[in-house]
Design an enzyme around this catalytic site. Structure first.
Site, PDB file in Angstrom:
ATOM      1  N   GLU A  86       7.312  -2.188  -1.820  1.00 32.75           N
ATOM      2  CA  GLU A  86       8.132  -3.053  -0.949  1.00 32.75           C
ATOM      3  C   GLU A  86       9.619  -2.838  -1.212  1.00 32.75           C
ATOM      4  O   GLU A  86      10.423  -2.846  -0.277  1.00 32.75           O
ATOM      5  CB  GLU A  86       7.781  -4.542  -1.158  1.00 32.75           C
ATOM      6  CG  GLU A  86       6.339  -4.912  -0.852  1.00 32.75           C
ATOM      7  CD  GLU A  86       5.967  -4.846   0.626  1.00 32.75           C
ATOM      8  OE1 GLU A  86       6.852  -4.634   1.468  1.00 32.75           O
ATOM      9  OE2 GLU A  86       4.761  -4.988   0.935  1.00 32.75           O
TER      10      GLU A  86
ATOM     11  N   ASP B 104      -2.340   2.483   5.380  1.00 32.92           N
ATOM     12  CA  ASP B 104      -1.591   2.795   6.603  1.00 32.92           C
ATOM     13  C   ASP B 104      -0.375   3.711   6.458  1.00 32.92           C
ATOM     14  O   ASP B 104      -0.320   4.808   7.014  1.00 32.92           O
ATOM     15  CB  ASP B 104      -1.178   1.491   7.315  1.00 32.92           C
ATOM     16  CG  ASP B 104      -0.575   0.448   6.357  1.00 32.92           C
ATOM     17  OD1 ASP B 104      -0.431   0.744   5.165  1.00 32.92           O
ATOM     18  OD2 ASP B 104      -0.244  -0.666   6.811  1.00 32.92           O
TER      19      ASP B 104
ATOM     20  N   GLU C  18       3.599  -4.087  14.399  1.00 41.72           N
ATOM     21  CA  GLU C  18       2.945  -2.788  14.656  1.00 41.72           C
ATOM     22  C   GLU C  18       2.600  -2.512  16.116  1.00 41.72           C
ATOM     23  O   GLU C  18       2.778  -1.391  16.602  1.00 41.72           O
ATOM     24  CB  GLU C  18       1.692  -2.636  13.776  1.00 41.72           C
ATOM     25  CG  GLU C  18       1.988  -2.304  12.310  1.00 41.72           C
ATOM     26  CD  GLU C  18       2.454  -3.495  11.483  1.00 41.72           C
ATOM     27  OE1 GLU C  18       2.411  -4.633  12.010  1.00 41.72           O
ATOM     28  OE2 GLU C  18       2.865  -3.313  10.332  1.00 41.72           O
TER      29      GLU C  18
HETATM   30  C1  DMJ Z   1       6.006  -3.889   6.858  1.00 41.10           C
HETATM   31  O1  DMJ Z   1       6.536  -4.296   5.647  1.00 41.10           O
HETATM   32  C2  DMJ Z   1       5.784  -2.422   6.900  1.00 41.10           C
HETATM   33  O2  DMJ Z   1       5.641  -2.025   8.220  1.00 41.10           O
HETATM   34  C3  DMJ Z   1       4.583  -1.998   6.109  1.00 41.10           C
HETATM   35  O3  DMJ Z   1       4.333  -0.631   6.203  1.00 41.10           O
HETATM   36  C4  DMJ Z   1       3.374  -2.744   6.568  1.00 41.10           C
HETATM   37  N1  DMJ Z   1       3.568  -4.140   6.666  1.00 41.10           N
HETATM   38  C5  DMJ Z   1       4.784  -4.702   7.157  1.00 41.10           C
HETATM   39  C6  DMJ Z   1       4.768  -5.151   8.587  1.00 41.10           C
HETATM   40  O4  DMJ Z   1       3.599  -5.606   9.052  1.00 41.10           O
END
Ligand code: DMJ
Length: 564
Positions: A116, A257, A371
């Protein structure tokens, strides 16, 4: 930017028809009001964060106060910084850029997520650094290869490096920003936590000339690649010391992902075949084992048998990624599946059971994720189909109706009864609103191809200009745009500096040698420069043949002072 959206006749002529078709109105002001609604949404949340939560990481939109979540670095402000510029607010961008320089300190005793911190903090600062020229900020000499925001990004990233000092090169998930990795830290990291660094770390390395960052990111990627199963899949969580897969579900959603996203975007940004080939091989297995009717399920990574017939909202980035690869047909069909879930609930539940066609227990929430809107932006750009604008309108309406509070926008705890959670994640301002805005502004500079000089950087010498933005932008997984042209320019800049260093070393060695007479200087005439049979020619010290030496002196003017 404001004027191009709301008043420039040329722009509106191209786009009015799309909107007439979409919203069935001849009112050209509608587009303007739509853009303004998105801006209002941003400022409602942003001002509320500044008034009630700063310097905490996040706003709590139900209690109107703040909390630290992912660290203690005013995360929402860092994450939202480049969105200010995307919406055209140069003055606030500049104010916040210097506020962050004055207030944020990464020398803190905080356990932070390596993943993060990288995508939100390092990514946010890098992108703001790269956009600083376009924001009209005063730039220090050497920008974009140096600058205060770049130094902050580097500072933050250095704090993450201890996590990569493992026998495999795969990083720990958490690091203490002051003390490094705790001896009691778990070695279990999710797949995305291992493979989501190459965009930010290669950018850092290529801008600063310090290869460490790119090297550790690549080492982690290669180590992870070697752990794939015989059928070509990776699981969800791995022990980064023993290389054993702890969670063996393979899919494209939570925990995995952005690993796939970074293989594709890394391949594009760095023109890197190794990364592309890794992705293509994974993709074959993903299509083979996990795809059913254009949904993507979770399967056992070794056997390929279905373990969870579930769609997760995080998976909705996938159609966008496919469109980057040109797999449009498949992207469109998968998007339609996901959009049908959005229509069913007015948002995407975290989990959706495909056989039951309904939410999954305890996973009914929608924390305002970006997303599906992100995919809509890419697909609208690729197809021009108004379905994607319709999703944008749906999202705007839904979020306004369900999630708005007097103090911001709240995560939806349950899409069935619209209960709210006291949380507004920083990605709402960094991603959700940015992608929504970009969806409705197809001529925005971030959509790429711009060579309009604005923000261009004079490389100096006779080498000509280095035009930033010339190769489009790559969004990191937190929607922070990175500029491949800057990476290329600064790599050349670093090469020039290295060559100068070599010249200086060579000159000083030569100087010393000429002051100490040796046998060679006193002896017979020098040998012929012709190569002897079997001898290899050593490359000349200066391998860049085009520029005259005088030009090199002027490129590297800071080092040489020309007194003649
Ligand atoms: C974001 O922090 C980023 O896109 C991450 O890759 C996945 N989750 C969140 C948004 O949903």
């Amino acid at each position: 930017i404001n004027s191009s959206i709301c008043s420039a006749g040329k722009y509106l002529k191209i786009n009015i028809n799309k909107f007439m078709y979409l919203i069935n109105t001849s009112d050209t002001g509608f587009k303007c009001s739509l853009m303004n609604r998105i801006k209002s949404m941003f400022y409602h949340a942003y001002n509320s964060y500044l008034d009630n939560a700063f310097p905490y990481d996040e706003l709590r939109p139900l209690t109107c106060d703040g909390q630290d979540t992912w660290g203690s670095f005013s995360l929402t402000l860092i994450d939202a910084l480049d969105t200010l510029l995307v919406l055209g607010n140069r003055t606030e961008f500049e104010r916040v850029a210097s506020l962050l320089q004055d207030t944020v300190d990464f020398d803190i005793d905080v356990n932070a997520s390596v993943f993060e911190t990288n995508i939100r903090v390092v990514g946010g600062l890098l992108s703001a650094h790269l956009l600083a020229g376009r924001a009209g900020m005063e730039l220090e000499s050497g920008w974009p290869c140096s600058g205060p925001l770049l130094r902050m990004a580097e500072d933050a990233a250095r704090k993450l490096l201890p996590a990569f000092q493992t026998p495999t090169g795969m990083p720990y998930g958490t690091v203490n920003l002051l003390h490094g990795v705790s001896p009691t830290e778990t070695p279990v990291t999710c797949t995305a936590g291992v493979g989501t660094f190459i965009l930010e770390f290669a950018t850092l390395s290529r801008l600063t000339g310090d290869a460490t960052f790119e090297n550790v990111a690549r080492r982690a990627l290669r180590a992870l690649w070697k752990t794939r199963s015989d059928i070509g899949l990776v699981g969800n969580h791995i022990d980064i010391v023993s290389k054993k897969w702890v969670a063996q579900d393979a899919g494209i959603g939570a925990g995995v992902d952005s690993y796939f996203e970074y293989l594709v975007k890394g391949a594009i940004m760095l023109q890197d075949e190794e990364l592309l080939n890794m992705f293509l091989e994974y993709d074959r297995a993903i299509q083979n084992y996990t795809r059913f009717d254009d949904w993507y399920l979770w399967v056992h990574m070794h056997k390929g048998t279905v373990s969870m017939p579930v769609f997760q909202s995080l998976e909705a980035f996938w159609p966008g990624l496919q469109s980057l690869l040109g797999n449009l047909d498949s992207a469109v069909r998968t998007f339609q599946n996901y959009y049908s879930v959005w229509r069913q609930f007015g948002g995407l539940p975290e989990f959706y059971s495909i056989p039951q066609g309904y939410t999954v227990d305890k996973r009914e929430g929608y924390p305002l994720r970006p997303e599906l809107i992100e995919s809509a932006m890419y697909l609208f750009r690729a197809t021009g189909d108004h379905t994607y604008l319709q999703l944008g309108l749906d999202a705007l309406e839904s979020i306004e109706r369900i999630a708005k509070t007097p103090c911001g926008y709240a995560s939806v705890k349950d899409l069935r009864d619209h209960q709210l959670d006291n949380r507004m994640e920083s990605f709402f301002l960094a991603e959700t609103i940015k992608y929504l805005y970009l969806l409705f502004d197809p001529t925005h500079f971030l959509h790429g191809g711009g060579t309009e000089g604005d923000g261009s950087w004079e490389e100096g010498g006779e080498g000509g200009q280095c035009v930033l933005g010339a190769g489009g932008f790559i969004f990191n997984t937190e929607a922070h745009p990175l500029d491949p042209a800057a990476l290329y320019c600064c790599s050349r800049h670093t090469q020039d500096r290295r060559e100068l260093r070599d010249i200086l070393i060579n000159l000083s060695q030569h100087d010393r040698q000429s002051k100490q007479p040796t046998k060679e200087t006193e002896g017979p005439a020098p040998e012929s420069i012709a190569l002897k049979p079997g001898e290899k020619k050593t490359p000349p010290l200066l391998s860049c043949p085009v520029q005259p030496f005088s030009a090199r002196l002027s490129i590297l003017g800071q080092v040489f002072s020309d007194n003649t």
